[in-house]
Design an enzyme around this catalytic site. Structure first.
Site, PDB file in Angstrom:
ATOM      1  N   LYS A  98       0.826  -1.216   0.000  1.00 55.09           N
ATOM      2  CA  LYS A  98       0.000   0.000   0.000  1.00 55.09           C
ATOM      3  C   LYS A  98       0.858   1.264   0.000  1.00 55.09           C
ATOM      4  CE  LYS A  98      -2.205  -1.067   3.843  1.00 55.09           C
ATOM      5  NZ  LYS A  98      -1.606  -2.375   4.226  1.00 55.09           N
ATOM      6  N   ARG A 148       0.070  -8.832  13.580  1.00 57.94           N
ATOM      7  CA  ARG A 148      -0.533  -7.841  12.682  1.00 57.94           C
ATOM      8  C   ARG A 148      -1.416  -8.519  11.638  1.00 57.94           C
ATOM      9  NH1 ARG A 148       4.689  -5.217  10.741  1.00 57.94           N
ATOM     10  NH2 ARG A 148       3.471  -4.002   9.250  1.00 57.94           N
ATOM     11  N   ARG A 186      -9.400   0.815   8.941  1.00 61.66           N
ATOM     12  CA  ARG A 186      -8.902  -0.510   9.263  1.00 61.66           C
ATOM     13  C   ARG A 186      -9.906  -1.307  10.085  1.00 61.66           C
ATOM     14  NH1 ARG A 186      -3.254   0.363   8.872  1.00 61.66           N
ATOM     15  NH2 ARG A 186      -1.904  -1.347   9.457  1.00 61.66           N
ATOM     16  N   ARG A 222      11.627  -1.524  10.660  1.00 57.66           N
ATOM     17  CA  ARG A 222      10.621  -0.999  11.578  1.00 57.66           C
ATOM     18  C   ARG A 222      10.500  -1.900  12.804  1.00 57.66           C
ATOM     19  NH1 ARG A 222       5.316   0.257   8.090  1.00 57.66           N
ATOM     20  NH2 ARG A 222       4.468  -0.846   9.880  1.00 57.66           N
TER      21      ARG A 222
HETATM   22  P1  ADP Z   1       1.182  -1.950   7.977  1.00 51.04           P
HETATM   23  O1  ADP Z   1       0.062  -1.632   7.029  1.00 51.04           O
HETATM   24  O2  ADP Z   1       2.422  -2.309   7.266  1.00 51.04           O
HETATM   25  O3  ADP Z   1       0.807  -2.879   9.080  1.00 51.04           O
HETATM   26  P2  ADP Z   1       1.070   0.769   9.031  1.00 51.04           P
HETATM   27  O4  ADP Z   1       2.264   1.628   8.894  1.00 51.04           O
HETATM   28  O5  ADP Z   1      -0.124   1.082   8.193  1.00 51.04           O
HETATM   29  O6  ADP Z   1       1.596  -0.695   8.787  1.00 51.04           O
HETATM   30  O7  ADP Z   1       0.595   0.729  10.562  1.00 51.04           O
HETATM   31  C1  ADP Z   1       1.473   0.456  11.622  1.00 51.04           C
HETATM   32  C2  ADP Z   1       0.713   0.367  12.939  1.00 51.04           C
HETATM   33  O8  ADP Z   1       0.050   1.627  13.195  1.00 51.04           O
HETATM   34  C3  ADP Z   1      -0.417  -0.649  12.967  1.00 51.04           C
HETATM   35  O9  ADP Z   1       0.070  -1.934  13.290  1.00 51.04           O
HETATM   36  C4  ADP Z   1      -1.328  -0.065  14.057  1.00 51.04           C
HETATM   37  O10 ADP Z   1      -0.821  -0.289  15.342  1.00 51.04           O
HETATM   38  C5  ADP Z   1      -1.235   1.428  13.797  1.00 51.04           C
HETATM   39  N1  ADP Z   1      -2.281   1.895  12.848  1.00 51.04           N
HETATM   40  C6  ADP Z   1      -2.077   2.407  11.600  1.00 51.04           C
HETATM   41  N2  ADP Z   1      -3.241   2.731  11.016  1.00 51.04           N
HETATM   42  C7  ADP Z   1      -4.217   2.418  11.910  1.00 51.04           C
HETATM   43  C8  ADP Z   1      -5.638   2.491  11.906  1.00 51.04           C
HETATM   44  N3  ADP Z   1      -6.314   2.975  10.842  1.00 51.04           N
HETATM   45  N4  ADP Z   1      -6.307   2.057  13.010  1.00 51.04           N
HETATM   46  C9  ADP Z   1      -5.663   1.581  14.076  1.00 51.04           C
HETATM   47  N5  ADP Z   1      -4.321   1.470  14.149  1.00 51.04           N
HETATM   48  C10 ADP Z   1      -3.605   1.881  13.089  1.00 51.04           C
END
Ligand code: ADP
Ligand code: ZN
Length: 209
Positions: free
Chosen positions: A15, A165, A87, A154
């Site tokens: 993404k 996750r 999400r 990360r």
């Molecule tokens: P990835 O899609 O690779 O898991 P992201 O960078 O989008 O990683 O997100 C990293 C972390 O940030 C998630 O594991 C969560 O803890 C938090 N996070 C990001 N976006 C959201 C969201 N929309 N709702 C809740 N937590 C979020």
């Protein structure tokens, strides 16, 4: 062209990479809740301090925090690419009260592929460039190909966290596939192909209507 776009898919589906390219092609606003949260953590804001524990475990940050954070950023933007939001169904319902959505691109990838990709993912500390230590691109001795910045792993790209996750994605986020499918705005793209091929398919969808 539909200008309000959501990228949906498991962690590691690509993404972030697609969002970056789409922004270059379309000039739309890129909103990544993951990047926004990591920025809050780096700046040690109250929001960041509260979010950090959830992120380190690979759990979701509570909906109300995320919704408040994103609401002001979307504002009355005419177009945007949302990456990592919504999400949960509650987040999607809150988004529907804020604005209209044109396209949801669901980038599909299975569990084994997610784990293989994320354990070898590295990110540039300075410009956010994303690479994979198994790809040729990455043969730069730990430096970013774009800006020379330091490539790092990360905190949440460790195996146990990645597995959590993915499970959280299946439980909380995958229901959005049916949610947006019913609204008739979902398009599925196979994430297990080159990023260039994924981009071509996404552009075909967003430039069509
Ligand atoms: P990835 O899609 O690779 O898991 P992201 O960078 O989008 O990683 O997100 C990293 C972390 O940030 C998630 O594991 C969560 O803890 C938090 N996070 C990001 N976006 C959201 C969201 N929309 N709702 C809740 N937590 C979020
Ligand atoms: Zn860089």
């Amino acid at each position: 062209m539909g200008r309000r776009i959501i990228l949906l898919g498991p962690p590691g589906a690509g993404k972030g990479t697609q969002a970056k390219w789409l922004v270059e092609k379309t000039g739309l606003l890129h909103l990544s809740t993951g990047d926004l949260l990591r920025d809050e953590v780096a700046r040690r804001t109250e929001l960041g301090m509260n979010a950090r524990a959830f992120m380190d475990r690979g759990d979701l940050v509570p909906d109300d925090v995320i919704i408040e954070m994103i609401r002001g950023k979307i504002g009355d933007a005419e177009g945007f690419i949302l990456d990592g939001f919504p999400r949960t169904v509650a987040q999607a319902e809150a988004l529907a009260r804020i604005t209209h959505v044109d396209h949801v691109l669901y980038i599909a990838l299975d569990r084994e592929q997610v784990i293989a990709r994320l354990t070898s993912r590295r990110v540039c500390r300075d410009c956010g460039w994303i690479t994979n230590i198994l790809s040729n691109d990455a043969a730069t001795d730990g430096a970013c190909r774009d800006c020379g910045g330091e490539l790092y792993q990360r905190d949440d790209d460790r195996r146990e966290v990645i597995e959590n996750r993915f499970d959280v994605y299946i439980g909380a986020t995958a229901p959005l596939i049916a949610y947006y499918g019913k609204l008739g705005i979902l398009s599925e793209v196979d994430g297990n192909q080159s990023p260039e091929a994924v981009l071509v398919q996404i552009l075909a969808v967003v430039e069509a209507a």
